[in-house]
Write a protein that holds these residues in place. Structure first.
Motif, PDB file in Angstrom:
ATOM      1  N   THR A  17       0.825  -1.217   0.000  1.00 19.09           N
ATOM      2  CA  THR A  17       0.000   0.000   0.000  1.00 19.09           C
ATOM      3  C   THR A  17       0.855   1.261   0.000  1.00 19.09           C
ATOM      4  O   THR A  17       0.463   2.274  -0.578  1.00 19.09           O
ATOM      5  CB  THR A  17      -0.959   0.034   1.203  1.00 19.09           C
ATOM      6  N   VAL A  18       2.015   1.202   0.628  1.00 17.16           N
ATOM      7  CA  VAL A  18       2.920   2.360   0.647  1.00 17.16           C
ATOM      8  C   VAL A  18       3.444   2.625  -0.760  1.00 17.16           C
ATOM      9  O   VAL A  18       3.417   3.756  -1.256  1.00 17.16           O
ATOM     10  CB  VAL A  18       4.088   2.125   1.634  1.00 17.16           C
ATOM     11  N   ALA A  20       2.129   1.619  -3.578  1.00 17.08           N
ATOM     12  CA  ALA A  20       1.007   1.994  -4.442  1.00 17.08           C
ATOM     13  C   ALA A  20       0.636   3.466  -4.260  1.00 17.08           C
ATOM     14  O   ALA A  20       0.362   4.177  -5.234  1.00 17.08           O
ATOM     15  CB  ALA A  20      -0.205   1.105  -4.157  1.00 17.08           C
ATOM     16  N   LYS A  21       0.654   3.934  -3.034  1.00 18.70           N
ATOM     17  CA  LYS A  21       0.337   5.338  -2.773  1.00 18.70           C
ATOM     18  C   LYS A  21       1.383   6.262  -3.385  1.00 18.70           C
ATOM     19  O   LYS A  21       1.047   7.270  -4.007  1.00 18.70           O
ATOM     20  CB  LYS A  21       0.216   5.593  -1.265  1.00 18.70           C
ATOM     21  N   GLY A  24       0.815   6.290  -7.121  1.00 21.47           N
ATOM     22  CA  GLY A  24      -0.379   7.047  -7.487  1.00 21.47           C
ATOM     23  C   GLY A  24      -0.152   8.547  -7.432  1.00 21.47           C
ATOM     24  O   GLY A  24      -0.546   9.288  -8.342  1.00 21.47           O
ATOM     25  N   ILE A  25       0.494   9.004  -6.390  1.00 22.73           N
ATOM     26  CA  ILE A  25       0.777  10.439  -6.256  1.00 22.73           C
ATOM     27  C   ILE A  25       1.737  10.876  -7.357  1.00 22.73           C
ATOM     28  O   ILE A  25       1.535  11.912  -7.998  1.00 22.73           O
ATOM     29  CB  ILE A  25       1.340  10.745  -4.850  1.00 22.73           C
ATOM     30  N   ARG A  55     -11.806  10.253   2.294  1.00 27.48           N
ATOM     31  CA  ARG A  55     -10.534  10.762   1.777  1.00 27.48           C
ATOM     32  C   ARG A  55     -10.326  10.264   0.354  1.00 27.48           C
ATOM     33  O   ARG A  55     -10.858   9.233  -0.040  1.00 27.48           O
ATOM     34  CB  ARG A  55      -9.375  10.285   2.643  1.00 27.48           C
ATOM     35  N   THR A  56      -9.497  10.999  -0.365  1.00 29.14           N
ATOM     36  CA  THR A  56      -9.124  10.584  -1.710  1.00 29.14           C
ATOM     37  C   THR A  56      -8.218   9.360  -1.612  1.00 29.14           C
ATOM     38  O   THR A  56      -7.275   9.340  -0.831  1.00 29.14           O
ATOM     39  CB  THR A  56      -8.371  11.710  -2.434  1.00 29.14           C
ATOM     40  N   ASN A  57      -8.525   8.349  -2.396  1.00 32.86           N
ATOM     41  CA  ASN A  57      -7.702   7.141  -2.429  1.00 32.86           C
ATOM     42  C   ASN A  57      -6.557   7.389  -3.400  1.00 32.86           C
ATOM     43  O   ASN A  57      -6.743   7.362  -4.609  1.00 32.86           O
ATOM     44  CB  ASN A  57      -8.547   5.945  -2.868  1.00 32.86           C
ATOM     45  N   GLN A  58      -5.359   7.643  -2.879  1.00 33.40           N
ATOM     46  CA  GLN A  58      -4.207   7.970  -3.716  1.00 33.40           C
ATOM     47  C   GLN A  58      -3.731   6.785  -4.546  1.00 33.40           C
ATOM     48  O   GLN A  58      -2.994   6.961  -5.501  1.00 33.40           O
ATOM     49  CB  GLN A  58      -3.052   8.497  -2.853  1.00 33.40           C
ATOM     50  N   SER A  59      -4.127   5.572  -4.176  1.00 33.18           N
ATOM     51  CA  SER A  59      -3.667   4.399  -4.912  1.00 33.18           C
ATOM     52  C   SER A  59      -4.742   3.848  -5.854  1.00 33.18           C
ATOM     53  O   SER A  59      -4.586   2.750  -6.376  1.00 33.18           O
ATOM     54  CB  SER A  59      -3.182   3.318  -3.952  1.00 33.18           C
TER      55      SER A  59
END
Length: 137
Positions: A17-18, A20-21, A24-25, A55-59
């Protein structure tokens, strides 16, 4: 073979998840990316953002595979109309690889990009016009 994440003093693991975030950013930072994710994923994300405290899902639109020393990234996105998709993909790859490698010390082996759609300004205007019309009288 030791790496910055695997040393004599211990091992550092980084969750999928880290990565992926971060990916995405980094992808959203590239000019010409309208949105990440396919149509259904974007619709669910838009609903989530409207919920109080949502919240916005950054991933969103990002999937990754993370090992001890390497990571691979798959992105789904919507491109802005008029942008060279080949140049856009090259810019995304450069930014995603740079961000992940700088922040995690993982080697990025590949960044696969799946362009799902092309965004037209008229699409956004049509949607706003539909929302502005009252549904009942």
């Amino acid at each position: 073979m030791l790496s910055p994440l695997v040393t004599d003093q211990g091992r550092t693991t980084i969750a999928d998840t880290v990565v992926a975030k971060i990916a995405g950013i980094a992808a959203r930072e590239v000019s010409g990316v309208h949105a990440l994710g396919g149509g259904a994923a974007r619709a669910v994300g838009a609903i989530r953002e409207r919920i109080p405290g949502g919240r916005t899902n950054q991933s969103l639109g990002v999937s990754v595979e993370v090992g001890e020393r390497q990571a691979a990234v798959d992105l789904q996105l919507v491109a802005e109309y008029g942008v060279s998709i080949a140049d856009l993909a090259q810019g995304i790859r450069r930014n995603v690889i740079s961000s992940i490698e700088r922040m995690t010390s993982l080697e990025v082996t590949e960044v696969n990009i799946d362009v799902q759609d092309v965004f037209l300004e008229s699409d956004d205007q049509d949607q706003q016009d539909q929302q502005a019309e009252p549904r009942v009288q």
